[in-house]
Design a protein around this motif. Sequence first.
Motif, mmCIF file in Angstrom:
data_model
loop_
_atom_site.group_PDB
_atom_site.id
_atom_site.type_symbol
_atom_site.label_atom_id
_atom_site.label_comp_id
_atom_site.label_asym_id
_atom_site.label_seq_id
_atom_site.Cartn_x
_atom_site.Cartn_y
_atom_site.Cartn_z
ATOM 1 N N PHE A 152 -15.519 -6.856 -6.819
ATOM 2 C CA PHE A 152 -15.159 -6.397 -5.475
ATOM 3 C C PHE A 152 -14.623 -7.607 -4.726
ATOM 4 O O PHE A 152 -15.356 -8.549 -4.438
ATOM 5 N N THR A 153 -13.326 -7.588 -4.425
ATOM 6 C CA THR A 153 -12.670 -8.755 -3.828
ATOM 7 C C THR A 153 -12.229 -8.457 -2.402
ATOM 8 O O THR A 153 -11.651 -7.400 -2.136
ATOM 9 N N ILE A 154 -12.509 -9.383 -1.502
ATOM 10 C CA ILE A 154 -11.946 -9.319 -0.151
ATOM 11 C C ILE A 154 -10.899 -10.417 -0.053
ATOM 12 O O ILE A 154 -11.197 -11.610 -0.177
ATOM 13 N N SER A 155 -9.658 -9.988 0.134
ATOM 14 C CA SER A 155 -8.519 -10.901 0.175
ATOM 15 C C SER A 155 -8.080 -11.094 1.621
ATOM 16 O O SER A 155 -7.621 -10.153 2.266
ATOM 17 N N TRP A 156 -8.260 -12.304 2.116
ATOM 18 C CA TRP A 156 -7.873 -12.581 3.505
ATOM 19 C C TRP A 156 -6.358 -12.679 3.619
ATOM 20 O O TRP A 156 -5.672 -13.056 2.663
#
Lengths: 134, 60
Positions: A121-125
């Motif tokens: 689960f990736t949060i890409s800024w």
Amino acid sequence: MASGIYSRFKANLMNKVVDLEADIINVSLYNATHAFTATDTVYTTVNELATTGGYTQGGAALAGKAVTEAATTKWDATDLAWTSASFTATHAVIWDDTVVTNDLICSIDFGGNKTVSSGTFTISWNAAGIITLA
Amino acid sequence: MFIKIGDKVVEVNRFETINGKQVPVIQATAREIKNPDGTQDVIVDVPCFKMGGEVKPLQQ
């Protein structure tokens, strides 16, 4: 459903309470019941995902935090990832773990339930930064 | 509708009126990716939060 910056964070900037580079800044994941309310002030486990499936309550700390001074000054950090994860999240909340009261910074709406299954689960800024001040 | 903010395309479902201006209510764009081995990844693209204001001279 909405994303937004908490009023407490704006006040903390002006009162020299928050240091976005030196403080421990956490990102916690929440379920669909969470709703962004600008006047909320401090981190809570209410509606946060439980400690299971690769997620631990309290969230994960941001690494690589940096403020770049310019006409439009930006705050950015390294993208965040939970690996070997199996959970469903609908929101992320960024909060300051160094400030004693665990003050809120901003809330991010994913646009619905997002389910990871034995994956990452990736949060890409954004390339422009997490927050800019013009 | 979708609008572009920085290098990301984000979905906007509603607008709010702030200081007399229509401002889009922003949410992240998230993708669920099903892998051949049956696992599923999620990538959330977060739009940049922009804080700022317009400086106007004082009215005499």
